[in-house]
Write an enzyme that holds these catalytic residues in place. Structure first.
Site, short mmCIF file in Angstrom:
data_model
loop_
_atom_site.label_atom_id
_atom_site.label_comp_id
_atom_site.label_asym_id
_atom_site.label_seq_id
_atom_site.Cartn_x
_atom_site.Cartn_y
_atom_site.Cartn_z
N ASP A 1 4.73 2.31 -9.15
CA ASP A 1 4.07 1.45 -10.40
C ASP A 1 5.11 0.73 -10.84
O ASP A 1 6.14 0.50 -10.10
CB ASP A 1 3.36 2.54 -11.39
CG ASP A 1 4.45 3.27 -12.10
OD1 ASP A 1 5.93 3.34 -11.60
OD2 ASP A 1 4.48 3.92 -13.29
N LYS B 1 -2.04 2.78 -5.21
CA LYS B 1 -1.25 3.61 -6.34
C LYS B 1 -1.85 4.67 -6.95
O LYS B 1 -1.54 5.80 -6.87
CB LYS B 1 -0.86 2.49 -7.27
CG LYS B 1 0.07 3.37 -8.25
CD LYS B 1 0.53 2.21 -9.65
CE LYS B 1 -0.88 2.52 -10.61
NZ LYS B 1 -0.73 1.64 -11.76
#
Ligand code: SF4
Length: 206
Positions: free
Chosen positions: A134, A115
């Protein structure tokens, strides 16, 4: 999908990262600090932090327990300090002080999981390797029926199949903004949402 992307463009034109940064290294540090912390709080901490430690070399030279004091207000400061000093040490030692530009190389940097790497590559370098997944993207991808998966890696793979590559970076920013503004975790503001007619989420409120 095209309809969703068109509406997102209308709702959030020019969406971008809310973390203030002047270069890829600062964005990497800000992204590590943003775990379990608001972007607003991170933005309050980083100007002083980067004034005190201007380059990766300065971060590599500090002990994690000392850095932890500087970043205390962002929470989980001991782990974050270890990650940041580890990242600085690796970037100085292996990459001549420059944040690497590939997913493969970035994933060897402490504190940079997929991420974070997607955030840095996409926002700082404009390189679309994947889609940032996320908590907002996880929740909204499920609500909009863009995935049946709950594992972030699988969600990302699903999104990469249906979102055109040239939209990956913008799409991530738009969805994150949407998750903050309207499609919040509890009681989403569906009456105000432009995606309402395309959304069949079970927890819709209007
Ligand atoms: S209609 Fe509601 S649940 Fe669906 S995307 Fe909009 S805010 Fe989220």
């Amino acid at each position: 999908m095209a309809g969703i992307l068109r509406i997102l463009d209308q709702m959030y034109p020019g969406a971008t990262c809310a973390l203030h940064h002047r270069n890829p290294w600062e964005l990497l540090v800000a992204t590590i600090l943003s775990a379990q912390c608001t972007d607003k709080r991170v933005n309050e901490v980083t100007p002083g932090l980067f004034a005190k430690y201007p380059t990766p070399r300065d971060f590599a030279a500090v002990r994690p327990e000392v850095l932890a004091v500087d970043i205390r207000s962002t929470g989980f400061f001991n782990n974050k300090a270890k990650s940041i000093v580890g990242a600085a040490t690796r970037i100085v030692g292996e990459f001549a002080g420059e944040v690497p530009r590939t997913m493969e190389a970035l994933l060897t940097v402490p504190g940079a999981a997929r991420k974070t790497a997607n955030v840095v590559l996409g926002t700082a370098y404009g390189i679309a390797v994947g889609v940032v997944v996320d908590t907002h993207v996880q929740r909204i991808a499920a609500r909009l029926d863009l995935t049946k998966n709950s594992d972030p890696v699988k969600i990302e793979r699903d999104l990469m199949k249906i979102v055109p590559r040239e939209k990956w970076i913008l799409f991530s920013h738009q969805i994150i903004l949407h998750g903050r503004a309207l499609c919040v975790a509890r009681n989403p503001k569906c009456a105000e949402c432009g995606l309402n007619s395309l959304c069949y989420a079970r927890d819709k409120t209007a």
